[in-house]
Write a protein that holds these residues in place. Structure first.
Motif, mmCIF file in Angstrom:
data_model
loop_
_atom_site.group_PDB
_atom_site.id
_atom_site.type_symbol
_atom_site.label_atom_id
_atom_site.label_comp_id
_atom_site.label_asym_id
_atom_site.label_seq_id
_atom_site.Cartn_x
_atom_site.Cartn_y
_atom_site.Cartn_z
ATOM 1 N N UNK A 178 34.230 5.567 65.305
ATOM 2 C CA UNK A 178 34.443 5.372 66.735
ATOM 3 C C UNK A 178 35.293 4.134 66.963
ATOM 4 N N UNK A 179 36.236 4.228 67.882
ATOM 5 C CA UNK A 179 37.037 3.068 68.236
ATOM 6 C C UNK A 179 37.388 3.151 69.715
ATOM 7 N N UNK A 180 37.261 2.042 70.403
ATOM 8 C CA UNK A 180 37.608 1.969 71.834
ATOM 9 C C UNK A 180 36.984 3.096 72.646
ATOM 10 N N UNK A 181 35.702 3.361 72.391
ATOM 11 C CA UNK A 181 34.967 4.335 73.197
ATOM 12 C C UNK A 181 35.277 5.783 72.881
ATOM 13 N N UNK A 182 36.054 6.030 71.832
ATOM 14 C CA UNK A 182 36.408 7.411 71.491
ATOM 15 C C UNK A 182 36.048 7.725 70.046
ATOM 16 N N UNK A 183 35.744 9.010 69.802
ATOM 17 C CA UNK A 183 35.525 9.437 68.427
ATOM 18 C C UNK A 183 36.895 9.660 67.783
#
Lengths: 401, 381
Positions: free
Chosen positions: A205-210
């Motif tokens: 996960x990065x910056x609120x996204x998968x």
């Protein structure tokens, strides 16, 4: 499914969908601030999502209170009862559920042994170090398991020293996999090694996204983009062009070498893509059919090679090695299992520093010193190709500020 | 040419009720990158603070360049400081954070500009010089901390868990940059951490402490290959420990040992015939020194010399792919467990539950006397 969680204007989670299978050890991995803990809180019912549904065995559970969700959880701040000693903290749920005190006592002692806390039965939380508190909280979460089928762990090993972290990781996995418990585990961490050690599958996960979901093998060998490749280990990257129309046309290869099962699969299902990264020789890298089709002749690409996928030989071996550079060892560092080399090579007449890690053996120790001239090369199945993501994106991922 | 020497240093707190550092002596050479490593409460930070002049020793002498440091304050010891929590001023710009300390010391403007520019360029923050640190995450803040320390021109860097606030991924990248910077500038560095892999990755020399005492000093290679105790062996990397006793003493300083409860028998080195018949011992071997073969592998055909290899059988309980490495979990007939680490691309075709032939080179097996409290030796605290 399609979960979004906002805090004011800040989107902690942005339309995330994940499916966690029964009895799976599922790792949610990502840098600090990626949204991992928000996701756990949504699953546990401690916060409600602004959009989206949470399903448990096909049933919507958005409206259920945390206590009704049959979860065991351990959060990063431990939340121990300050007035209770270690044993009472760990056995609290057993007493609430009025279980047999004798067997409870036995299990508690097993946990104390496993977490190296035996003999500290009467200690209060305030008398314990951070690492000790963490171990008590972990034991307490694990005591609950007879009632629960889903265990949620938020950085359960974070405050521990390396050695203890290793042994507890193993215990966690053993416990999760033991047939008596039949557990599904969701475990959040920012440590990619911890993730690889225990996960059946990983969601990065990065910056609120998968960014990607897959087994450790898939994520490691088939990263979806530069961020995933970079997050999982030290890498080298090279900017270049696809040269499909060069004399070395891509063709289907059957490989007979004995190799890792997964690598063999890469070779069997792939095509050789010729690329030019600015040195005399054209490099060739295995690429799956789909990617092969989407990369055209002349396209700008990025070649990524993990530090541990390079091999090293003395002197100039350009004649008999594919995908090879000659260079000079600028730095060498013994790191235990590996040696880490920084090797200076020339690309487009500019100096580039390659990072190469090689299993430490006596031979490596004797032959490859700082100042030695060497050839370094990588196997065709271990190069990773991406469409060039643009300079800004590369800088954003690689820069440390 | 800073050379740092500690002679018989002891530090008491709480009117002698707490002995933080217990009669230690050490030397740090010019341009060495040295680690004070150990579990929490081992005395490493107190030792660092005495070198820096932030604490006075209860007994003993700290000297730098053969000069006794007694009564000399930290700012006159030619040191730059880097902290775990950065200690950056939020209300000052990047540039002001770096120049502040230089101005306080009353340097000429030209010198200040030159030093600050050089330092910010080295950590790749020069392009942000008029920005405020609030735009940075932890890596950027620590780069600024480093720039501020090296801008002073100090020849010694004092660092207390400088990578402790960074994500694991970031710290694994940052650590190499930190070492390169120190080496490029020719600084002497003293770095405190509890993280062994960080110490192994950066150090020229490691000083391993426990309970106020120094257990061993050496290069990472020396410490890893020749640990002087079970605690050091275990703390510095993943090690297998199996218990047994001396079955026979052999010629040429060797012994045959028998692992407990009818485990395998192994021939081991016995330098200076230290171990005698029936001694209880612990054998230790690194996970990466454990070689795996199919049960009926034919060693005769191979070009290698197997004469010093020790062979035995073990059952494969599990294996894990961890990227750089593959890890194999093994079990002996006596139910004692051990592990093997191979490269991530290691070729294998083993099944879980299969019996394998294990090979370990005799020289890779270290023998320790069974301590009174093995559990304590393996506790890592």
């Amino acid at each position: 499914m399609n979960i979004t969680k906002k805090y004011g204007k800040f989107k902690a989670l942005s339309n995330i969908s994940l499916e966690i299978k029964d009895k799976e050890y599922f790792i949610v991995l990502g840098p600090t601030g990626a949204g991992k803990t928000s996701l756990l809180k949504v699953i546990a019912g401690l916060v409600s999502p602004d959009e989206g549904e949470i399903l448990f065995d096909g049933m919507r559970i958005n409206e259920k209170q945390p206590g009704e969700r049959n979860l065991g959880f351990m959060f990063e701040n431990y939340a121990l009862f300050p007035h209770m000693n270690i044993v009472d903290n760990i056995s609290y749920s057993s007493r609430v559920h009025a279980r047999n005190p004798e067997s409870t006592q036995k299990i508690v002692q097993q946990f104390l042994m496993m977490t190296l806390l035996m003999g500290r039965d009467d200690a209060l939380p305030k008398e314990l170090s951070g690492g000790m508190k963490q171990r008590v909280a972990l034991s307490r979460a694990l005591m609950n398991l007879e009632q629960t089928k889903l265990l949620i762990l938020d950085e359960p090993l974070k405050a521990l020293d390396a050695g203890l972290r290793n042994s507890l990781r193993r215990e966690l996995l053993n416990m999760a996999k033991s047939s008596i418990l039949d557990l599904t585990v969701i475990h959040v961490t920012n440590d990619q090694r911890e993730a690889m050690m225990v996960a059946d599958r990983i969601a990065l996960i990065n910056q609120g996204k998968v960014v990607q979901v897959g087994t450790p093998h898939e994520i490691y060998y088939h990263p979806r983009n530069l961020f995933v490749a970079y997050f999982m280990s030290e890498i080298n990257y090279f900017e270049g062009k696809c040269v499909k129309n060069s004399k070395r046309k891509g063709e289907l290869h059957k490989i007979s070498t004995k190799s890792d099962k997964f690598l063999k699969q890469i070779q069997e299902d792939s095509l050789l893509l010729p690329i030019d990264i600015g040195i005399d020789k054209i490099f060739t890298v295995y690429t799956d059919h789909q990617k092969f089709e989407t990369i055209d002749d002349g396209d700008n690409i990025l070649l990524v090679v993990r530090a541990n996928h390079f091999k090293i030989r003395e002197g100039n071996r350009l004649k008999d090695k594919k995908n090879a550079f000659i260079g000079l060892i600028k730095r060498r560092k013994f790191m235990g299992v590996f040696y880490r080399f920084e090797v200076l090579v020339k690309i487009n007449n500019k100096e580039k520093r390659l990072i190469i890690s090689i299993p430490a053996t006596t031979e490596i120790h004797q032959k490859f010193q700082e100042g030695s001239n060497v050839t370094v090369y990588f196997p065709e199945e271990l190069g990773i190709i991406f469409k060039h993501p643009g300079k800004d994106e590369i800088n954003r991922i690689m820069s440390l500020v | 040419m800073p050379e740092i020497k500690l002679e018989n240093i002891t530090k008491h707190f709480d009117e002698g009720r707490v002995v933080a550092v217990d009669n230690i002596s050490l030397e740090i050479k010019d341009k060495d990158y040295v680690f004070l490593l150990g579990p929490s409460g081992c005395g490493k930070t107190t030792t660092l603070r005495m070198i820096a002049g932030l604490e006075n020793p209860t007994q003993g002498k700290v000297s730098i360049n053969k000069k006794n440091m007694e009564g000399i304050p930290p700012e006159d010891r030619d040191m730059g400081f880097i902290f775990q929590h950065f200690e950056i001023f939020d209300h000052l710009t990047v540039w002001e954070n770096v120049t502040f300390g230089l101005e306080v010391r009353g340097y000429e403007d030209d010198y200040i500009i030159e030093q600050a520019t050089k330092a910010l360029k080295l950590v790749d923050l020069y392009k942000y010089l008029d920005k405020y640190p609030s735009m940075f995450g932890n890596p950027g803040l620590q780069k600024l901390g480093i720039a501020r320390a090296i801008a002073t021109g100090a020849k010694i860097l004092i660092m207390d868990e400088p990578l402790g606030s960074l994500d694991p991924k970031v710290s694994r990248v940052f650590r190499h940059q930190l070492r390169n910077l120190v080496k490029d500038l020719g600084l002497t560095a003293i770095h405190v951490t509890h993280n062994q892999s960080e110490a192994m990755a950066i150090a020229d020399k490691i000083i391993l402490m426990r309970a106020g005492k120094i257990l061993q000093i050496g290069t990472p290679y020396e410490m890893y290959e020749n640990p002087n105790s079970i605690f050091v062996a275990n703390f510095l990397g993943e090690m297998n420990f199996l218990q047994g006793f001396v079955l026979k003493t052999l010629e040429e300083e060797k012994i045959e040992i028998w692992l407990r409860l009818g485990g395998p028998r192994l021939n081991c080195n016995n330098p200076e015939n230290k171990f005698k018949l029936d001694d209880n011992i612990v054998v230790a071997f690194r996970c990466e020194d454990v070689y795996l073969f199919p049960k009926n592998y034919n060693f005769e055909d191979s070009k290698y010399d197997w004469s010093k290899m020790q062979f035995f059988k073990a059952k494969l309980n599990a294996s894990r792919f961890i990227g750089e490495t593959k890890r194999f979990y093994l079990e002996l007939d006596n139910q004692d467990k051990f592990e093997s680490i191979k490269s991530g691309t290691f070729e294998e075709d083993f099944n879980i539950g299969e019996e394998l032939t294990i090979a370990i080179h005799q020289d890779d097996i270290r023998v320790f006397r069974m301590p009174e409290d093995l559990f304590n030796e393996l506790s890592l605290t």
